[in-house]
Design a protein around this motif. Structure first.
Motif, PDB file in Angstrom:
ATOM      1  N   SER A 113      -3.076   6.392  -3.725  1.00  0.00           N
ATOM      2  CA  SER A 113      -1.738   5.878  -3.448  1.00  0.00           C
ATOM      3  C   SER A 113      -0.676   6.741  -4.122  1.00  0.00           C
ATOM      4  N   ASP A 132       0.516   4.300  -0.029  1.00  0.00           N
ATOM      5  CA  ASP A 132       0.229   5.489   0.784  1.00  0.00           C
ATOM      6  C   ASP A 132       0.968   5.470   2.106  1.00  0.00           C
ATOM      7  N   PHE A 168      -4.015   3.013  -7.912  1.00  0.00           N
ATOM      8  CA  PHE A 168      -4.954   3.840  -7.172  1.00  0.00           C
ATOM      9  C   PHE A 168      -4.443   5.275  -7.098  1.00  0.00           C
ATOM     10  N   GLN A 216     -10.974   6.525  -8.944  1.00  0.00           N
ATOM     11  CA  GLN A 216     -10.427   5.727  -7.855  1.00  0.00           C
ATOM     12  C   GLN A 216      -9.122   5.098  -8.278  1.00  0.00           C
ATOM     13  N   ALA A 217      -9.088   4.621  -9.504  1.00  0.00           N
ATOM     14  CA  ALA A 217      -7.896   3.983 -10.043  1.00  0.00           C
ATOM     15  C   ALA A 217      -7.869   4.193 -11.541  1.00  0.00           C
ATOM     16  N   GLN A 247       0.876  -1.174   0.000  1.00  0.00           N
ATOM     17  CA  GLN A 247       0.000   0.000   0.000  1.00  0.00           C
ATOM     18  C   GLN A 247       0.911   1.221   0.000  1.00  0.00           C
ATOM     19  N   GLY A 265      -4.035  -0.298  -2.384  1.00  0.00           N
ATOM     20  CA  GLY A 265      -4.778   0.902  -2.040  1.00  0.00           C
ATOM     21  C   GLY A 265      -5.204   0.977  -0.584  1.00  0.00           C
TER      22      GLY A 265
END
Length: 295
Positions: A237, A179, A234, A289-290, A177, A223
């Motif tokens: 991200s 992020d 994403f 969103q992606a 992920q 994500g």
């Protein structure tokens, strides 16, 4: 147990993995422990700044502070497992772990209140659980630094309001992920802005993290929604990779490392450009969103 008005009864609880001799503390020792506990929490909450709505803010701050496992510095996302996102649904996850993302949110709230000791303790803990650098960073850990959080279900339990399954562990611990890197460096930046010292070891980790982000930001991931399907690109991200590099570059410039800061800023600009060209739906002007998918 029935007690009368004005009567005091002391109760003590202890958990042991192995049986052994236990001597219950005296009433005097228990009273001293209670007084010490009250003094600790009163001192902590007195150190919180006033943001308005004093009582509500302080009560919320105490709840967040109770999620901090002081012996290590880990901060759990929640003290619960398997409370359903929807009654009767199956998205019932175990949140009794220290997510980098959720920790960042908590530390940001503390920073608004002028509390930074928890952030420093978190980084001390993190350096201990990620000795090999950011390449081995997980999105979550156990409160003792446990890395394997294998997930299984307790099928003999009916769950909250019959919402099964009841889970222990969280299989998302092995996900990528992206992020998390932005969340992590934003935490460091909060300490930097507050004038708190960034140790040599923490700065080395920050530099390594920023360098790592420049190498991996183009990879698909799971994500913030922790999708248990094929990784995707994403937008959130990618945006948090931008956060990681902008925060690192600001701290680098403050240390006189303009060359390093410029390199990170250049990659951050490339990320923002890709978000603008691929992460926005031209028909609506809103963020996807992606991208690279139908979502």
């Amino acid at each position: 147990l029935t007690i009368q008005s004005g009567e005091t009864v002391w109760l003590t609880l202890e958990y042991r993995q192995r049986p052994g001799l236990w001597r219950p503390p005296s009433e005097e020792q228990l009273a001293d422990s209670l007084d010490e506990t009250c003094r600790f929490w009163q001192h902590w909450v007195d150190g919180c700044g006033d943001l308005g709505y004093r009582d509500a803010v302080r009560r919320s701050a105490l709840v967040l502070r109770l999620l901090d496992y002081t012996p290590t510095g880990a901060i759990v996302a929640a003290p619960t497992t398997s409370l359903p996102e929807r009654i009767g649904g199956v998205r019932n996850w175990d949140y009794r772990y220290a997510w980098v993302r959720d920790t960042a949110f908590t530390l940001y709230a503390f920073s608004l209140l002028g509390q930074f000791d928890e952030g420093e303790a978190f980084f001390d803990w993190l350096l201990g659980v990620v000795p090999d650098g950011p390449q081995t960073l997980q999105i979550m850990y156990g409160i003792g630094g446990e890395r394997r959080l294998d997930e299984y279900t307790l099928d003999h339990l009916e769950g909250y309001r019959q919402s099964q399954p009841v889970r222990v562990g969280n299989a998302a611990y092995s996900q990528l992920q992206l992020d998390a890197y932005g969340d992590l460096l934003d935490c460091a930046y909060l300490l930097h802005k507050a004038g708190r010292p960034i140790t040599r070891d923490v700065w080395a980790f920050i530099r390594a993290t920023a360098d790592h982000v420049t190498q991996i930001w183009q990879r698909p991931d799971s994500g913030i929604w922790e999708m248990r399907s094929a990784p995707q690109h994403f937008v959130a991200s990618k945006a948090m990779c931008w956060v990681a590099l902008t925060r690192a570059s600001r701290m680098a410039r403050a240390r006189g490392l303009d060359g390093k800061a410029s390199g990170w800023s250049s990659v951050a600009d490339a990320i923002m450009s890709e978000i603008g060209t691929k992460g926005v739906d031209p028909a609506t002007g809103s963020f996807r969103q992606a991208y690279g998918s139908d979502q």
